[in-house]
Design a protein around this motif. Sequence first.
Motif, PDB file in Angstrom:
ATOM      1  N   SER A   1       4.564   0.709   1.506  1.00 47.05           N
ATOM      2  CA  SER A   1       4.841  -0.169   2.643  1.00 47.05           C
ATOM      3  C   SER A   1       4.978  -1.593   2.148  1.00 47.05           C
ATOM      4  CB  SER A   1       3.709  -0.091   3.669  1.00 47.05           C
ATOM      5  OG  SER A   1       3.614   1.203   4.181  1.00 47.05           O
TER       6      SER A   1
ATOM      7  N   VAL B   1       3.354  10.372   8.155  1.00 43.11           N
ATOM      8  CA  VAL B   1       4.025  11.665   8.201  1.00 43.11           C
ATOM      9  C   VAL B   1       5.352  11.422   8.903  1.00 43.11           C
ATOM     10  CG1 VAL B   1       3.929  14.026   9.080  1.00 43.11           C
ATOM     11  CG2 VAL B   1       1.833  12.899   8.274  1.00 43.11           C
TER      12      VAL B   1
ATOM     13  N   LYS C   1       6.845   7.492  -5.514  1.00 39.78           N
ATOM     14  CA  LYS C   1       6.035   7.161  -4.343  1.00 39.78           C
ATOM     15  C   LYS C   1       6.693   6.077  -3.505  1.00 39.78           C
ATOM     16  CE  LYS C   1       1.720   8.382  -6.586  1.00 39.78           C
ATOM     17  NZ  LYS C   1       0.379   7.974  -6.945  1.00 39.78           N
TER      18      LYS C   1
ATOM     19  N   GLU D   1       9.825   0.426   3.766  1.00 38.05           N
ATOM     20  CA  GLU D   1       9.094   0.854   2.579  1.00 38.05           C
ATOM     21  C   GLU D   1      10.046   0.863   1.400  1.00 38.05           C
ATOM     22  OE1 GLU D   1       5.665   3.666   4.572  1.00 38.05           O
ATOM     23  OE2 GLU D   1       7.329   4.664   3.574  1.00 38.05           O
TER      24      GLU D   1
ATOM     25  N   SER E   1       0.840  -1.191   0.000  1.00 34.63           N
ATOM     26  CA  SER E   1       0.000   0.000   0.000  1.00 34.63           C
ATOM     27  C   SER E   1       0.875   1.241   0.000  1.00 34.63           C
ATOM     28  CB  SER E   1      -0.930  -0.002   1.216  1.00 34.63           C
ATOM     29  OG  SER E   1      -0.163  -0.085   2.395  1.00 34.63           O
ATOM     30  N   GLU E   2       0.358   2.298  -0.622  1.00 37.09           N
ATOM     31  CA  GLU E   2       1.095   3.548  -0.662  1.00 37.09           C
ATOM     32  C   GLU E   2       1.224   4.104   0.744  1.00 37.09           C
ATOM     33  OE1 GLU E   2       1.036   7.851  -2.923  1.00 37.09           O
ATOM     34  OE2 GLU E   2      -0.317   6.277  -3.605  1.00 37.09           O
ATOM     35  N   SER E   3       2.397   4.603   1.063  1.00 30.77           N
ATOM     36  CA  SER E   3       2.681   5.117   2.391  1.00 30.77           C
ATOM     37  C   SER E   3       1.870   6.376   2.679  1.00 30.77           C
ATOM     38  CB  SER E   3       4.162   5.433   2.527  1.00 30.77           C
ATOM     39  OG  SER E   3       4.437   5.945   3.812  1.00 30.77           O
ATOM     40  N   THR E   4       1.328   6.442   3.894  1.00 32.39           N
ATOM     41  CA  THR E   4       0.588   7.626   4.322  1.00 32.39           C
ATOM     42  C   THR E   4       1.165   8.216   5.602  1.00 32.39           C
ATOM     43  OG1 THR E   4      -0.964   6.248   5.557  1.00 32.39           O
ATOM     44  CG2 THR E   4      -1.579   6.808   3.288  1.00 32.39           C
TER      45      THR E   4
END
Length: 157
Positions: free
Chosen positions: A90, A41, A87, A81, A36-39
């Motif tokens: 994870s 912060v 992009k 990651e 999944s794309e990292s979110t």
Amino acid sequence: MKKIFIFASIVSFFLILIYRDNINYKDKNDIVPKRSESTLVLNDFNGVTMTVESVVDTKISVLINNSADDPVLFGENYILEVKDGQKWFSLPVNDDIMFTSIAYELEKGSSFPWSTDFEILYSKLPDGHYRIIKGFNIKSQLETHEEYFVSAEFWIL
């Protein structure tokens, strides 16, 4: 009857040991791991930094520095990651993994060398651009349960 039950239990135990690698077997060629794309912060707390000291085979060593006013706490857990294009994604974690529940306290002005073998959690990784992420809490703000994240990038070639 009791002897038969004990014998059957022992036989079952050994069969499980022998065939455990075939239980829930997944052919790596048939299944593309979901990522999944990292979110997260990252690096949003001034004073705590992490740098990669070395990556040898599947072992990574980092140095965590604290120049913040407060002591910080962190544990053994981490996230890896991979960068794909512009992009970060994870990586999926191996099944049945747990972390030891240890808390390290890092005082102001101190550093802590930390290392791990990421093959246990993520298997052997192909060549690529990666980052390791560790979460930490500020000791004086533990009641808020706010976690900050620090990262360091590295390459596997």
